[in-house]
Enzyme design. Sequence first.
Site, PDB file in Angstrom:
ATOM      1  N   TYR A  56       0.822  -1.210   0.000  1.00  0.00           N
ATOM      2  CA  TYR A  56       0.000   0.000   0.000  1.00  0.00           C
ATOM      3  C   TYR A  56       0.855   1.258   0.000  1.00  0.00           C
ATOM      4  O   TYR A  56       2.071   1.202   0.194  1.00  0.00           O
ATOM      5  CB  TYR A  56      -0.974   0.006   1.183  1.00  0.00           C
ATOM      6  CG  TYR A  56      -0.390   0.435   2.521  1.00  0.00           C
ATOM      7  CD1 TYR A  56       0.412  -0.415   3.267  1.00  0.00           C
ATOM      8  CD2 TYR A  56      -0.657   1.704   3.030  1.00  0.00           C
ATOM      9  CE1 TYR A  56       0.936  -0.022   4.491  1.00  0.00           C
ATOM     10  CE2 TYR A  56      -0.136   2.100   4.261  1.00  0.00           C
ATOM     11  CZ  TYR A  56       0.657   1.233   4.980  1.00  0.00           C
ATOM     12  OH  TYR A  56       1.179   1.635   6.184  1.00  0.00           O
ATOM     13  N   ARG A 114       7.926   4.096  -4.946  1.00  0.00           N
ATOM     14  CA  ARG A 114       7.969   3.161  -3.813  1.00  0.00           C
ATOM     15  C   ARG A 114       6.932   2.053  -3.985  1.00  0.00           C
ATOM     16  O   ARG A 114       7.191   0.891  -3.631  1.00  0.00           O
ATOM     17  CB  ARG A 114       7.764   3.900  -2.487  1.00  0.00           C
ATOM     18  CG  ARG A 114       8.071   2.987  -1.304  1.00  0.00           C
ATOM     19  CD  ARG A 114       8.094   3.724  -0.001  1.00  0.00           C
ATOM     20  NE  ARG A 114       6.816   4.371   0.265  1.00  0.00           N
ATOM     21  CZ  ARG A 114       6.630   5.257   1.221  1.00  0.00           C
ATOM     22  NH1 ARG A 114       7.631   5.618   1.994  1.00  0.00           N
ATOM     23  NH2 ARG A 114       5.449   5.791   1.419  1.00  0.00           N
ATOM     24  N   LYS A 123       6.364  -1.607   1.751  1.00  0.00           N
ATOM     25  CA  LYS A 123       5.226  -0.989   2.425  1.00  0.00           C
ATOM     26  C   LYS A 123       4.075  -1.982   2.301  1.00  0.00           C
ATOM     27  O   LYS A 123       3.254  -1.931   1.393  1.00  0.00           O
ATOM     28  CB  LYS A 123       4.891   0.380   1.811  1.00  0.00           C
ATOM     29  CG  LYS A 123       4.075   1.235   2.767  1.00  0.00           C
ATOM     30  CD  LYS A 123       4.236   2.693   2.498  1.00  0.00           C
ATOM     31  CE  LYS A 123       3.240   3.528   3.295  1.00  0.00           C
ATOM     32  NZ  LYS A 123       3.291   3.365   4.744  1.00  0.00           N
ATOM     33  N   GLU A 168      12.439   2.594  13.611  1.00  0.00           N
ATOM     34  CA  GLU A 168      11.425   3.557  13.175  1.00  0.00           C
ATOM     35  C   GLU A 168      10.179   3.442  14.038  1.00  0.00           C
ATOM     36  O   GLU A 168      10.084   2.549  14.893  1.00  0.00           O
ATOM     37  CB  GLU A 168      11.084   3.348  11.700  1.00  0.00           C
ATOM     38  CG  GLU A 168      10.476   1.980  11.388  1.00  0.00           C
ATOM     39  CD  GLU A 168      10.201   1.771   9.907  1.00  0.00           C
ATOM     40  OE1 GLU A 168      10.091   2.753   9.152  1.00  0.00           O
ATOM     41  OE2 GLU A 168      10.074   0.598   9.504  1.00  0.00           O
TER      42      GLU A 168
HETATM   43  N1  PDD Z   1       3.096   5.377   7.136  1.00  0.00           N
HETATM   44  N2  PDD Z   1       7.745   3.981   8.552  1.00  0.00           N
HETATM   45  C1  PDD Z   1       6.595   3.283   8.544  1.00  0.00           C
HETATM   46  C2  PDD Z   1       6.564   1.929   9.168  1.00  0.00           C
HETATM   47  C3  PDD Z   1       5.454   3.828   7.945  1.00  0.00           C
HETATM   48  O1  PDD Z   1       4.316   3.114   7.920  1.00  0.00           O
HETATM   49  C4  PDD Z   1       5.519   5.129   7.369  1.00  0.00           C
HETATM   50  C5  PDD Z   1       4.342   5.776   6.702  1.00  0.00           C
HETATM   51  C6  PDD Z   1       6.736   5.831   7.405  1.00  0.00           C
HETATM   52  C7  PDD Z   1       6.885   7.196   6.791  1.00  0.00           C
HETATM   53  O2  PDD Z   1       6.811   7.139   5.384  1.00  0.00           O
HETATM   54  P1  PDD Z   1       6.329   8.376   4.499  1.00  0.00           P
HETATM   55  O3  PDD Z   1       7.150   9.545   4.914  1.00  0.00           O
HETATM   56  O4  PDD Z   1       6.630   7.961   3.102  1.00  0.00           O
HETATM   57  O5  PDD Z   1       4.865   8.584   4.771  1.00  0.00           O
HETATM   58  C8  PDD Z   1       7.831   5.209   8.002  1.00  0.00           C
HETATM   59  C9  PDD Z   1       1.935   5.893   6.485  1.00  0.00           C
HETATM   60  C10 PDD Z   1       1.694   7.328   6.771  1.00  0.00           C
HETATM   61  C11 PDD Z   1       0.754   5.009   6.832  1.00  0.00           C
HETATM   62  O6  PDD Z   1       0.989   3.894   7.302  1.00  0.00           O
HETATM   63  O7  PDD Z   1      -0.378   5.383   6.589  1.00  0.00           O
END
Ligand code: PDD
Length: 288
Positions: free
Chosen positions: A31, A50, A149, A182
Amino acid sequence: MKVYINGTFYPKDEAKVSVFDHGYLYGDGIYETLRAYSGQVFKPGEHMARLMHSARLVEMSLPMDGDGFLDAIDRTVRENGLSEAYIRVSVSRGPGEIGLDPALCPVPTVVIIAKEFNKYPESMYEDGIKVSVVKTRRNHPECLDPAIKSTNFLNNIFAKMEAKRAGAYEGIMLNHAGHVAEGTISNVFIVENGSLVTPPLIAGILDGVTRNLVIKLAEGMGMTVFEEPFTEARMWAADEAFITNTTMEVMPVTDVDGHVVGGGKAGDAARRLRAAYREEVARCLKTR
Ligand code: PDD
């Protein structure tokens, strides 16, 4: 609300996927979460790159290329008459016989949900949030690579439950080596003597779109950025800490398991980076 499923829009109550979808049966899917400002998707190319990367890592062939997805996303935003939007694009393996083999699922399921973006209260950006370093370790990259993701989210959900029990807004996971990896939905930064420090990708983290932008903005502001492993004790002692993601942008952290960081107020670096982030949003809107 109208939800996009494989090219057709359905009212929210009728937006349904099969119970035989391997996304449902096995958490087999990928996703992206995106944000639209004034009706325009922010950093579309980065999110699509990504998504394609995740698809390659799980060996899924997507039914559209990046432009196809962006067109479907734009249509979903417009169909719902949105300006400030939260957008969730999910691609699951699709319906198929019970069994782990992805070959059982010839057609992936693409779902796009777009809804009004609920702004985080400004007080959170001023006072910062509390985080907790949880016991649940981030998935080892050789088990389930955090660079994917993936909709397979139990690792993060366990961490979120722990954080909630600790009264914290976000859970910070360590990696297998005991270094900060993270957050459950965010990347982590600390500020030490004017420099920015963030875990390297090889720590086993998601390659955050916001993380990359924040690194670029910080360098543009003359800050030195180190991508290096650090321990939770370095978070306690940092001058500032913050987390980043597509929806929070740059969110100050002022409490790590009861250790007050940065005097308990949003720090200067976090404020300036958030302002620079907003300028980048405005710049991208103008250049479309
Ligand atoms: N989540 N690390 C994890 C585990 C995440 O799920 C996310 C983002 C990030 C930050 O990624 P980005 O800057 O590309 O949004 C780091 C999104 C917001 C979500 O799960 O909805």
